[in-house]
Design an enzyme around this catalytic site. Structure first.
Site: not given
Ligand SMILES: Nc1ncnc2c1ncn2[C@@H]1O[C@H](COP(=O)(O)OP(=O)(O)OP(=O)(O)O)[C@@H](O)[C@H]1O
Length: 451
Positions: A197, A159, A144
């Protein structure tokens, strides 16, 4: 109680207000950011195609492993999809150590994950140890963090967010790094799908709810983010949709910064002290990772300037990140001086009288309420701009904040009513329990079917 303190809390509460007009402006900003992100990469919103083209019907069946690397926890699960929206699940959970998620090297994280997979397999699938590759256990991986995808398993980490900082892994395919780690350990596992997620929440809600019109998956955990279903033809940056009419998009909306939403002094100070100042501004006002810290900063200010707590600043209030968002939930669950005193006593907070305790309740309440109100912005904007206005639509949500913060969904609905009016009634919102685990299994199933 000091009169000044009462005034200061009133001011603080009004600073945390989120007027309907500001929310409506932010919806316009969000829509602009969304469209830019669909056009090309490297925009504020990643708008990452997930290479999942349909949502489940509820009739899917099969056995899968699922791995969920969240902001706070790692979960290894076994999922049996039974059809009729039902499932069985077994899971083991571990808290991610701070020194592992903030590390120059990715190896400690890979080792930590492999250790847990190995333990889980030894305990639950000892017969699989040493089997040939074609008998490996298929796994869905819920990862996630902002990533771009080229297929359902090929990803690139854009990132880190949610306090992770492992520079070595940026720009790489974390699924491949993990696959290599599992190979080195001879773990009998193959990653079939890598999902966010948000996508997991959307597909899980579609699988379990019988709603037939689930359009969004939203996470309120360590971070906040959402996924929705987009027409492939409306994604200019998508070169090859593989003849698929629809595409699930992971938005990475935690990165949104809405100029129209007022920032309090606490937001500015908090942002300044994070490793990514000026970024993830939505997340920093909304998600579980930050609400406790905003509350701590508010307490600090009230003690220092308004002599609250007799001017004594306990370590829980001096030390950054020492007040968890769960503390807010425990305060807000019961507006009685007794409860507030009991929750805050272990943190070195004392009250002159009951009314002072209730003032601190109001501080905790307004931080959570603002989070819920701001959360209405992307949800309402997507509902209106992606063809659902005036129609029934279902939204799956997951994460400790939405599950445990008292009446979070109720406050979110109030804000939706403010910005959408009667259309708010068309929207159903339900928890997609175990969204990361079940969702990973459902997406692994889709990947295996499409092979
Ligand atoms: N009772 C609670 N009330 C409100 N927030 C809570 C509560 N318990 C935990 N949290 C917050 O929820 C966050 C963890 O969310 P969650 O348990 O959904 O984990 P996660 O899956 O690792 O997060 P994410 O899905 O964002 O990666 C933490 O920031 C924590 O402060």
């Amino acid at each position: 109680m000091e009169a000044n303190l009462e005034q200061a809390v009133k001011k603080l509460i009004s600073d945390f207000e989120c007027p309907t007009d500001a929310l409506k402006h932010a919806m316009e900003d969000f829509d602009e950011l969304r469209r830019k992100g669909l056009e090309k990469d490297d925009e504020m919103l990643a708008m990452a195609p997930a290479y999942i083209s349909s949502v489940p019907t509820g009739e899917e069946t099969g056995d899968f492993l699922a791995l969920d690397l969240g902001g706070t926890n790692l979960r290894v699960c076994w999922v049996r999809l039974l059809g009729e929206g039902k499932y069985e699940m077994k899971q083991s959970k571990a808290t991610l150590p701070r020194e592992i998620v903030r590390n120059e090297s990715a190896q400690p994280l890979v080792d930590f994950i492999c250790d847990h997979i190995e333990l889980f397999i030894n305990e639950n699938f000892p017969e699989k140890v040493g089997v040939p590759e074609k008998e490996f256990l298929p796994m869905g991986f819920t990862f996630s963090y902002p990533m771009s995808q080229r297929s359902i398993v090929d990803t690139t980490l854009i990132r880190w967010t949610k306090g992770f900082n492992i520079p070595e892994a940026i720009g790489l395919d974390f699924g491949s790094t993990l696959t290599q780690g599992m190979k080195d350990r001879k773990l009998p596992v193959v990653i079939e799908a890598v999902i966010n997620d948000t996508v997991g929440t959307l597909v899980t809600r579609a699988y379990t709810s019988n709603a037939y019109n689930t359009i969004m998956g939203v996470i309120f955990g360590t971070g906040s983010n959402g996924a929705y279903i987009e027409n492939s033809s409306d994604i200019p940056k998508l070169n090859d949709a593989g003849n698929k009419e629809k595409m699930l998009i992971n938005i990475e909306w935690g990165a949104s910064s809405f100029k129209s939403l007022p920032a309090t002094r606490y937001d500015l100070l908090l942002d300044h002290d994070t490793p990514n100042p000026g970024r993830q501004m939505f997340e920093k006002r909304v998600s579980g990772m930050y609400l406790g810290e905003l509350f701590r900063r508010a307490l600090f200010h009230l003690i220092k300037v308004y002599n609250f707590n007799n001017g004594i600043i306990p370590p829980s209030v001096t030390d950054s990140w020492s007040l968890e968002t769960s503390v807010l939930s425990r305060i807000v669950v019961n507006r009685s001086a007794e409860n507030i005193k009991e929750v805050l006593r272990p943190y070195g907070i004392r009250f002159r009288d009951d009314s002072e305790a209730l003032l601190i309740y109001d501080v905790a309440y307004c931080i959570g309420r603002r989070s819920a109100r701001i959360s209405s912005v992307p949800i309402a904007s997507l509902y209106l701009t992606t063809g659902h206005a005036g129609k029934k639509a279902d939204i799956g949500v997951d994460g400790s904040l939405v599950e445990h913060y008292p009446n979070f969904v109720g406050m979110l609905r109030d804000a939706l009513k403010d910005v959408l009016g009667e259309d708010e009634k068309n929207i159903s919102i339900g928890i997609a329990k175990d969204g990361s685990g079940i969702g990973a299994a459902l997406c692994a199933l889709q990947a295996v079917k499409e092979k």
